[in-house]
Scaffold this motif. Structure first.
Motif, PDB file in Angstrom:
ATOM      1  N   LEU A  74       0.812  -1.224   0.000  1.00 51.93           N
ATOM      2  CA  LEU A  74       0.000   0.000   0.000  1.00 51.93           C
ATOM      3  C   LEU A  74       0.845   1.274   0.000  1.00 51.93           C
ATOM      4  O   LEU A  74       0.292   2.373   0.016  1.00 51.93           O
ATOM      5  CB  LEU A  74      -0.942   0.004   1.200  1.00 51.93           C
ATOM      6  N   GLY A  75       2.164   1.142  -0.013  1.00 53.96           N
ATOM      7  CA  GLY A  75       3.036   2.309  -0.101  1.00 53.96           C
ATOM      8  C   GLY A  75       3.464   2.888   1.219  1.00 53.96           C
ATOM      9  O   GLY A  75       3.998   4.004   1.267  1.00 53.96           O
ATOM     10  N   VAL A  76       3.269   2.152   2.301  1.00 54.81           N
ATOM     11  CA  VAL A  76       3.688   2.632   3.620  1.00 54.81           C
ATOM     12  C   VAL A  76       5.202   2.498   3.754  1.00 54.81           C
ATOM     13  O   VAL A  76       5.791   1.469   3.412  1.00 54.81           O
ATOM     14  CB  VAL A  76       2.974   1.844   4.732  1.00 54.81           C
ATOM     15  N   GLY A  77       5.843   3.560   4.239  1.00 52.07           N
ATOM     16  CA  GLY A  77       7.285   3.567   4.435  1.00 52.07           C
ATOM     17  C   GLY A  77       7.718   4.846   5.116  1.00 52.07           C
ATOM     18  O   GLY A  77       6.877   5.569   5.698  1.00 52.07           O
ATOM     19  N   ALA A 130      -2.351   5.114   5.625  1.00 51.81           N
ATOM     20  CA  ALA A 130      -3.237   3.970   5.821  1.00 51.81           C
ATOM     21  C   ALA A 130      -3.917   4.056   7.177  1.00 51.81           C
ATOM     22  O   ALA A 130      -3.382   4.630   8.134  1.00 51.81           O
ATOM     23  CB  ALA A 130      -2.463   2.661   5.698  1.00 51.81           C
ATOM     24  N   ILE A 131      -5.106   3.460   7.230  1.00 50.36           N
ATOM     25  CA  ILE A 131      -5.879   3.318   8.470  1.00 50.36           C
ATOM     26  C   ILE A 131      -6.061   1.826   8.694  1.00 50.36           C
ATOM     27  O   ILE A 131      -6.496   1.102   7.797  1.00 50.36           O
ATOM     28  CB  ILE A 131      -7.243   4.013   8.360  1.00 50.36           C
ATOM     29  N   MET A 132      -5.735   1.366   9.902  1.00 53.02           N
ATOM     30  CA  MET A 132      -5.767  -0.064  10.195  1.00 53.02           C
ATOM     31  C   MET A 132      -6.790  -0.385  11.289  1.00 53.02           C
ATOM     32  O   MET A 132      -6.448  -0.408  12.474  1.00 53.02           O
ATOM     33  CB  MET A 132      -4.383  -0.557  10.643  1.00 53.02           C
ATOM     34  N   PRO A 133      -8.041  -0.649  10.929  1.00 49.69           N
ATOM     35  CA  PRO A 133      -8.981  -1.148  11.934  1.00 49.69           C
ATOM     36  C   PRO A 133      -8.631  -2.580  12.319  1.00 49.69           C
ATOM     37  O   PRO A 133      -8.234  -3.389  11.471  1.00 49.69           O
ATOM     38  CB  PRO A 133     -10.333  -1.086  11.213  1.00 49.69           C
ATOM     39  N   LEU A 149     -14.928   7.027   5.267  1.00 49.16           N
ATOM     40  CA  LEU A 149     -13.784   7.898   5.564  1.00 49.16           C
ATOM     41  C   LEU A 149     -12.640   7.626   4.595  1.00 49.16           C
ATOM     42  O   LEU A 149     -12.003   8.555   4.090  1.00 49.16           O
ATOM     43  CB  LEU A 149     -13.336   7.667   7.009  1.00 49.16           C
ATOM     44  N   SER A 150     -12.399   6.354   4.306  1.00 49.04           N
ATOM     45  CA  SER A 150     -11.349   5.994   3.357  1.00 49.04           C
ATOM     46  C   SER A 150     -11.673   6.520   1.961  1.00 49.04           C
ATOM     47  O   SER A 150     -10.811   7.091   1.282  1.00 49.04           O
ATOM     48  CB  SER A 150     -11.188   4.470   3.318  1.00 49.04           C
ATOM     49  N   ILE A 155      -7.469   7.634   1.595  1.00 45.82           N
ATOM     50  CA  ILE A 155      -6.501   6.909   2.430  1.00 45.82           C
ATOM     51  C   ILE A 155      -6.880   5.430   2.461  1.00 45.82           C
ATOM     52  O   ILE A 155      -8.040   5.081   2.689  1.00 45.82           O
ATOM     53  CB  ILE A 155      -6.463   7.494   3.854  1.00 45.82           C
ATOM     54  N   SER A 156      -5.905   4.569   2.257  1.00 45.13           N
ATOM     55  CA  SER A 156      -6.168   3.131   2.191  1.00 45.13           C
ATOM     56  C   SER A 156      -6.581   2.575   3.549  1.00 45.13           C
ATOM     57  O   SER A 156      -6.080   2.995   4.598  1.00 45.13           O
ATOM     58  CB  SER A 156      -4.920   2.385   1.714  1.00 45.13           C
TER      59      SER A 156
END
Length: 387
Positions: A74-77, A130-133, A149-150, A155-156
């Protein structure tokens, strides 16, 4: 009524029979014990993905790696932020922190213990990637509000579904909600091979990138060592996959029984003065019940821990709840926000209460008899009264 009485033994966990034995023999007899030469991992991916309403499942070494891999796709870094619940197992945050991202802990709902959508919206910043439920104990986070919201923010979402094998939200399975989902098969999970994990991607391009990165960046069938991306070795073994295929086959029966027992036990627990079972949003129409969770509001963390010990002495597989992630030293090693523990605690009042006063029982409790559910509630009431 004697306070020394103990509950009869609950069913053991993990559960297995000749189906697992046959699967292990089948994997052994292939002569190829890794996914590139065997067929068990590929078959498990197809079966697990279909079970959850998806197409693109990727089996990996464990649930933490599943989260890390999904976040990377998802491109998180470095330079990005990931919003996670403040009340969760720390893998939810560490997977993002190990990629160089900053984790932003957000408060949870005091009834379901899942990520609070309003607090999530307030925490979004320009670097939020990113949002992690986390579907806590098998109960879905509010995927309607978080999905909107996403969509509105771009936002992923990444579902931490480590507790949610077989769960449904308004009739939709995890992979039918349109976002990446990561699962765990660690020894205590609802289906297990001792360790293991999986990611279900909604898009084939995401799956293709995930495959490369979980196999040291090496394309399928590569014979020239053309490593197309960076990555690591997150490949699941054929033996683990063979066991998980057997575990998946009995999951529906176990979920149906746990749903029945959880309904009964929750009603009994709620009748005990000073105790509140985890709430249930009616939109979560299938909860696999990874844990039977309940709160004793107002109790201190120390007294809660003493109560856990007393319940264990009475034969209950009881545990203290996860600590707030910002109250763990490991959270601060890398990728922590520029806020103090006290500042985060002030932003997360529900988490502060829940982590200190919540107890959970292992899900094998809910595979017991109706009589055992009544006895569990009686022992809990007696133990509280004695304390």
């Amino acid at each position: 009524m004697s306070v020394s009485r103990k509950v009869p033994e609950f069913p053991v966990w993990p559960q297995f029979d000749d189906t697992e034995r046959a699967g292990l023999t089948r994997a052994l007899d292939q002569g190829q014990w890794w996914r590139m030469g065997g067929g068990e991992v590929t078959a498990f991916e197809e079966e697990f993905s279909a079970y959850h309403g998806g197409e693109y499942a990727l089996a990996v070494t464990n649930g933490t790696h599943a989260l890390e891999l999904a976040l990377q796709v998802l491109g998180v870094g470095p330079g990005t932020e990931v919003i996670v619940p403040a009340f969760t197992f720390i893998s939810s945050s560490q997977a993002a922190q190990r990629l160089g991202a900053t984790v932003v802990p957000v408060d949870v709902d005091p009834s379901t213990y899942c990520l609070d959508p309003a607090a999530t919206e307030a925490a979004i910043g320009p670097r939020t990637k990113a949002i992690m439920p986390v579907h806590m104990a098998g109960h879905f986070a509010d995927m309607d509000a978080l999905g909107k919201l996403s969509a509105d923010s771009g936002i992923s979402l990444i579902q931490d579904a480590a507790h949610a094998h077989g769960a449904q939200w308004q009739g939709r399975r995890v992979a039918e909600l349109g976002s990446v989902a990561a699962f765990s098969f660690q020894n205590g999970k609802l289906m297990t091979a001792g360790e293991g994990g999986a990611v279900i991607f909604p898009e084939k391009a995401q799956y293709d990138e995930g495959f490369l990165r979980h196999s040291c960046g090496r394309p399928p069938g590569d014979r020239g060592y053309f490593h197309a991306t960076s990555g690591s070795n997150f490949r699941m073994t054929e033996f683990s996959a063979a066991v998980l295929r057997a575990q998946l086959a009995r999951l529906d029966v176990q979920i149906a029984l746990r749903e029945q027992r959880a309904t009964l036990l929750s009603s009994l627990v709620d009748e005990i003065d000073g105790v509140e079972a985890q709430g249930r949003d009616e939109r979560c129409d299938r909860n696999p019940h990874y844990m039977m969770m309940f709160r004793v509001p107002g109790i201190t963390e120390q007294r809660r821990n003493e109560l856990v010990d007393a319940l264990i002495d009475r034969g209950l597989p009881a545990f203290a709840a996860f600590r707030a992630i910002y109250r763990c030293p490991g959270f601060w090693e890398t990728g922590a926000p520029e806020l103090s523990v006290d500042q985060l605690a002030a932003r997360c009042p529900n988490t502060e209460a829940v982590y200190a006063d919540t107890i959970w029982l292992h899900h094998r409790t809910l595979l017991g008899t109706e009589d055992q559910m009544h006895l569990v509630a009686e022992i809990l009431a007696e133990t509280l009264a004695a304390a």
